[in-house]
Design a protein around this motif. Structure first.
Motif, short mmCIF file in Angstrom:
data_model
loop_
_atom_site.label_atom_id
_atom_site.label_comp_id
_atom_site.label_asym_id
_atom_site.label_seq_id
_atom_site.Cartn_x
_atom_site.Cartn_y
_atom_site.Cartn_z
N LEU A 101 0.37 -13.58 -4.84
CA LEU A 101 -0.09 -14.03 -3.53
C LEU A 101 -0.26 -12.85 -2.58
O LEU A 101 -1.23 -12.79 -1.81
CB LEU A 101 0.90 -15.04 -2.95
CG LEU A 101 0.89 -16.42 -3.61
CD1 LEU A 101 2.14 -17.22 -3.24
CD2 LEU A 101 -0.37 -17.21 -3.22
N ALA A 102 0.67 -11.91 -2.61
CA ALA A 102 0.54 -10.73 -1.75
C ALA A 102 -0.68 -9.91 -2.15
O ALA A 102 -1.39 -9.37 -1.29
CB ALA A 102 1.81 -9.89 -1.84
N ASP A 103 -0.95 -9.81 -3.46
CA ASP A 103 -2.14 -9.08 -3.92
C ASP A 103 -3.43 -9.71 -3.40
O ASP A 103 -4.45 -9.02 -3.27
CB ASP A 103 -2.18 -9.05 -5.45
CG ASP A 103 -1.17 -8.07 -6.06
OD1 ASP A 103 -0.63 -7.23 -5.31
OD2 ASP A 103 -0.92 -8.18 -7.27
N SER A 104 -3.38 -11.00 -3.10
CA SER A 104 -4.58 -11.67 -2.60
C SER A 104 -4.58 -11.83 -1.08
O SER A 104 -5.39 -12.56 -0.53
CB SER A 104 -4.76 -13.04 -3.27
OG SER A 104 -3.69 -13.90 -2.94
N GLY A 105 -3.61 -11.14 -0.41
CA GLY A 105 -3.70 -11.07 1.05
C GLY A 105 -2.68 -11.84 1.85
O GLY A 105 -2.79 -11.91 3.07
N TYR A 106 -1.66 -12.39 1.20
CA TYR A 106 -0.64 -13.16 1.91
C TYR A 106 0.62 -12.32 2.17
O TYR A 106 0.98 -11.47 1.35
CB TYR A 106 -0.21 -14.38 1.10
CG TYR A 106 -1.27 -15.44 0.95
CD1 TYR A 106 -1.43 -16.43 1.92
CD2 TYR A 106 -2.11 -15.46 -0.16
CE1 TYR A 106 -2.40 -17.41 1.78
CE2 TYR A 106 -3.08 -16.43 -0.31
CZ TYR A 106 -3.22 -17.40 0.67
OH TYR A 106 -4.18 -18.37 0.53
N VAL A 107 1.28 -12.58 3.28
CA VAL A 107 2.67 -12.19 3.45
C VAL A 107 3.51 -13.31 2.85
O VAL A 107 3.30 -14.49 3.17
CB VAL A 107 3.03 -12.01 4.94
CG1 VAL A 107 4.54 -11.78 5.10
CG2 VAL A 107 2.26 -10.85 5.53
N VAL A 108 4.42 -12.97 1.97
CA VAL A 108 5.26 -13.98 1.31
C VAL A 108 6.72 -13.67 1.59
O VAL A 108 7.18 -12.55 1.34
CB VAL A 108 5.02 -14.01 -0.22
CG1 VAL A 108 5.85 -15.12 -0.86
CG2 VAL A 108 3.54 -14.22 -0.53
N VAL A 109 7.42 -14.65 2.12
CA VAL A 109 8.86 -14.54 2.36
C VAL A 109 9.56 -15.59 1.51
O VAL A 109 9.31 -16.79 1.67
CB VAL A 109 9.22 -14.74 3.84
CG1 VAL A 109 10.73 -14.66 4.05
CG2 VAL A 109 8.51 -13.70 4.70
N SER A 110 10.40 -15.14 0.60
CA SER A 110 11.21 -16.05 -0.22
C SER A 110 12.67 -15.81 0.12
O SER A 110 13.07 -14.68 0.40
CB SER A 110 10.95 -15.80 -1.70
OG SER A 110 11.78 -16.64 -2.49
N GLY B 297 0.02 -4.62 13.63
CA GLY B 297 -0.83 -5.47 14.46
C GLY B 297 -1.77 -6.36 13.68
O GLY B 297 -2.39 -7.26 14.26
N SER B 298 -1.92 -6.14 12.35
CA SER B 298 -2.77 -7.01 11.54
C SER B 298 -2.08 -8.35 11.32
O SER B 298 -0.86 -8.45 11.41
CB SER B 298 -3.11 -6.35 10.21
OG SER B 298 -1.92 -6.13 9.45
N LYS B 299 -2.86 -9.35 11.04
CA LYS B 299 -2.31 -10.70 10.87
C LYS B 299 -2.78 -11.28 9.53
O LYS B 299 -3.98 -11.36 9.28
CB LYS B 299 -2.75 -11.62 12.01
CG LYS B 299 -2.24 -11.19 13.39
CD LYS B 299 -0.72 -11.22 13.47
CE LYS B 299 -0.23 -10.83 14.86
NZ LYS B 299 1.26 -10.78 14.92
N HIS B 300 -1.83 -11.66 8.72
CA HIS B 300 -2.12 -12.22 7.40
C HIS B 300 -1.47 -13.60 7.30
O HIS B 300 -0.41 -13.84 7.90
CB HIS B 300 -1.57 -11.32 6.30
CG HIS B 300 -2.17 -9.95 6.29
ND1 HIS B 300 -3.26 -9.63 5.52
CD2 HIS B 300 -1.84 -8.82 6.97
CE1 HIS B 300 -3.58 -8.36 5.72
NE2 HIS B 300 -2.72 -7.85 6.60
N PRO B 301 -2.07 -14.52 6.53
CA PRO B 301 -1.42 -15.82 6.35
C PRO B 301 -0.04 -15.66 5.72
O PRO B 301 0.16 -14.79 4.87
CB PRO B 301 -2.39 -16.58 5.43
CG PRO B 301 -3.24 -15.53 4.80
CD PRO B 301 -3.33 -14.41 5.78
N LEU B 302 0.89 -16.49 6.14
CA LEU B 302 2.30 -16.42 5.72
C LEU B 302 2.63 -17.60 4.82
O LEU B 302 2.27 -18.74 5.13
CB LEU B 302 3.21 -16.45 6.94
CG LEU B 302 4.70 -16.68 6.71
CD1 LEU B 302 5.33 -15.50 5.98
CD2 LEU B 302 5.41 -16.95 8.04
#
Length: 531
Positions: A100-109, A74-79
């Protein structure tokens, strides 16, 4: 269901990226000194999860997901979505995605369609690729703790082009970082209406080795390399459909914050077309140019090493996806690093970069024979400008030894003080050919006291359908650059007709005459000012 690999940490990512570095070379803003450092995250993000992501048209895209540590349901992080470069698999961005994930982003590559294990065929950032972006975003919002109101796109080379195009097609994208990409595909590989042979052959070869070119791509590339002028219009239309410049209105209407970075010596996507596109963007924007060739300015960052380009990419996302007041939007938006100086220079816009112009008169008449390489050339794709970046060794030519039968040479006087070249040099001349078609290449050299010339810039020009013996004017932009000319040196313009970088169109027995008249003097306008 994704398969987690928690042990695959940043160190493993760096090792993987190191293996792929040679492939990255095929494809393919300074940090604010006084800003306080961001606080370290409480815990590092887990390693990537590998997923099969549904793409458009029923294909599967191979991707990976990095999620911030401790992300709760349910949490929301910038993508941030990162399409891979041309010929690269999904591991390309491991090091940067981890940071980027360590600094709070969800990253999809994800591996772009048509390459490696992703489905489909290579469409060269065509409509199916843009539909893939929308599908990946939809999937990420449904399967990761991503915030639909904070979505960014980014990438290197092919990933940069797709990201810019996507910003005009998907209104959910709020920020873009486009590194070593293109804004105008035709002006990139067909500037001066001259085929950039080595660039096109490299991309075509890499596509065959790592993917499945579509029939349209194979047909277009064959026409391009085969100089099929009857199909030139089809090729230009094909390129326009894949050029962010053609969707400028849509990109501006959507309002994404766009950061663009490139190298001065990019032999695949030269800097001029990027700068022209940047000037027309109306939203938040930033433009960075550094020494190097295609994708070499950001390559070390793909290995997880300190890298100015990626530092600014993170700052850009932090400002426009997290809302951090980190100062990047307060800096001069155009940031340049000279090929001969380690510092950065800031400008309010691109037109201010080359505001000071000096005209070098190209007096007299010079006639050259075609079909023979004089020895002046732009070097080798991916190699020569990388050498210039890392060891300050650009392509060289001995000006006194250039055969005047095959090369026209014009020289300025010697400069008493060091000079800055910043921006775009422009050639105006009158050409008379004894054949209806022809090609010439203009080179600007920094010539030292012993006559050794270091290449500052170059550009090709091709014409067709001209009446033999009838003069016609030519205006040609050389590739933009930032270079410092030492005191005691001169600037030298050389023109010849053969360069391994380009396909030339000089029939056997061709001669080209370059002339100047009082009514229409020939000149080279150089963005030059005293250092």
């Amino acid at each position: 269901m994704g398969r987690p690999y928690p042990a695959l940490r940043t160190t493993a990512s760096i090792a993987t990226a190191a293996v792929l570095f040679a492939g990255a070379a095929l494809t393919a803003a300074p940090a604010a000194a006084a800003l306080p450092a961001a606080p370290a995250p409480a815990a590092s993000a887990p390693g990537p999860e590998f997923h099969d992501i549904p793409g458009s048209g029923g294909i599967t895209l191979k991707g990976n997901v990095f999620t911030p540590a401790g992300a709760e349901p349910g949490s929301k992080h910038p993508l941030i979505v990162l399409p891979t470069s041309w010929g690269m698999p999904q591991f390309e961005y491991f090091a940067q995605a981890q940071e980027l994930a360590d600094s709070g982003y969800v990253v999809v590559s994800y591996t772009s369609r048509g390459f490696w294990l992703s489905g489909g065929e290579i469409e060269v950032a065509g409509p199916p690729d843009l539909a893939d972006v929308t599908s990946v975003i939809d999937w990420a919002l449904a399967n990761t703790p991503s915030d639909p109101d904070r979505i960014g796109m980014g990438g290197v080379s092919y990933g940069a082009g797709i990201s810019l195009l996507a910003a005009g097609h998907d209104k959910r994208i709020k920020a873009v970082v486009a590194l070593s990409g293109w804004a105008d595909l035709i002006e990139s590989i067909y500037s001066g209406r001259t085929q950039h042979l080595q660039a096109a052959a490299l991309l075509g070869g890499a596509g065959l080795l790592t993917g499945r070119p579509s029939e349209e791509l194979s047909r277009t590339l064959a026409s391009f390399l085969g100089s099929d002028l009857a199909k030139e219009g089809n090729m230009i239309a094909w390129g326009k459909k894949r050029s962010p410049a053609a969707f400028l209105d849509e990109i501006n209407a959507n309002g994404a914050a766009v950061m663009m970075g490139n190298a001065w010596g990019d032999t695949i996507f030269p800097p001029n077309q990027y700068a022209s596109f940047y000037e027309k963007l109306s939203g938040p924007k930033r433009l960075e140019f550094r020494p190097g060739d295609h994708a070499t300015a950001e390559a070390t960052g793909l290995l997880g090493l300190p890298n100015d380009t990626w530092t600014d990419a993170h700052r850009w996302f932090d400002r426009y996806l997290k809302g951090e007041r980190n100062g990047i939007d307060q800096e001069p938006p155009v940031q340049l690093k000279s090929r001969t100086d380690s510092g950065y220079e800031g400008y309010p816009d691109w037109k201010s970069v080359g505001a000071a112009q000096e005209r070098i008169a190209l007096d007299g008449t010079q006639r050259i024979l075609a079909n023979v390489d004089s020895g002046a050339n732009g070097g080798l794709v991916m190699l020569s400008n990388a050498l210039d970046q890392f060891v300050k060794l650009p392509p060289l030519a001995s000006v006194p030894l250039l055969p005047r039968a095959f090369a026209g040479v014009w020289q300025s006087g010697k400069y008493a003080a060091p000079q800055h070249i910043r921006g775009t040099a422009r050639l105006h001349t009158t050409v008379t050919a004894n054949k209806e078609s022809g090609t010439f290449v203009a080179y600007l050299y920094d010539e030292g006291p012993l006559g050794l010339g270091k290449l500052v810039s170059n550009a090709p020009y091709t014409f067709h359908g001209r009446t033999p013996g009838r003069p016609f004017p030519v205006d040609l932009e050389l590739f933009s650059t930032a270079y410092d000319v030492p005191a005691g040196h001169r600037l030298t313009l050389v023109i010849d007709t053969v360069d391994p970088l380009y396909i030339e169109h000089n029939p056997t027995g061709s001669q080209l005459t370059f002339s100047s008249s009082p009514a229409d003097p020939s000149y080279l306008s150089v963005p030059l000012r005293e250092k």
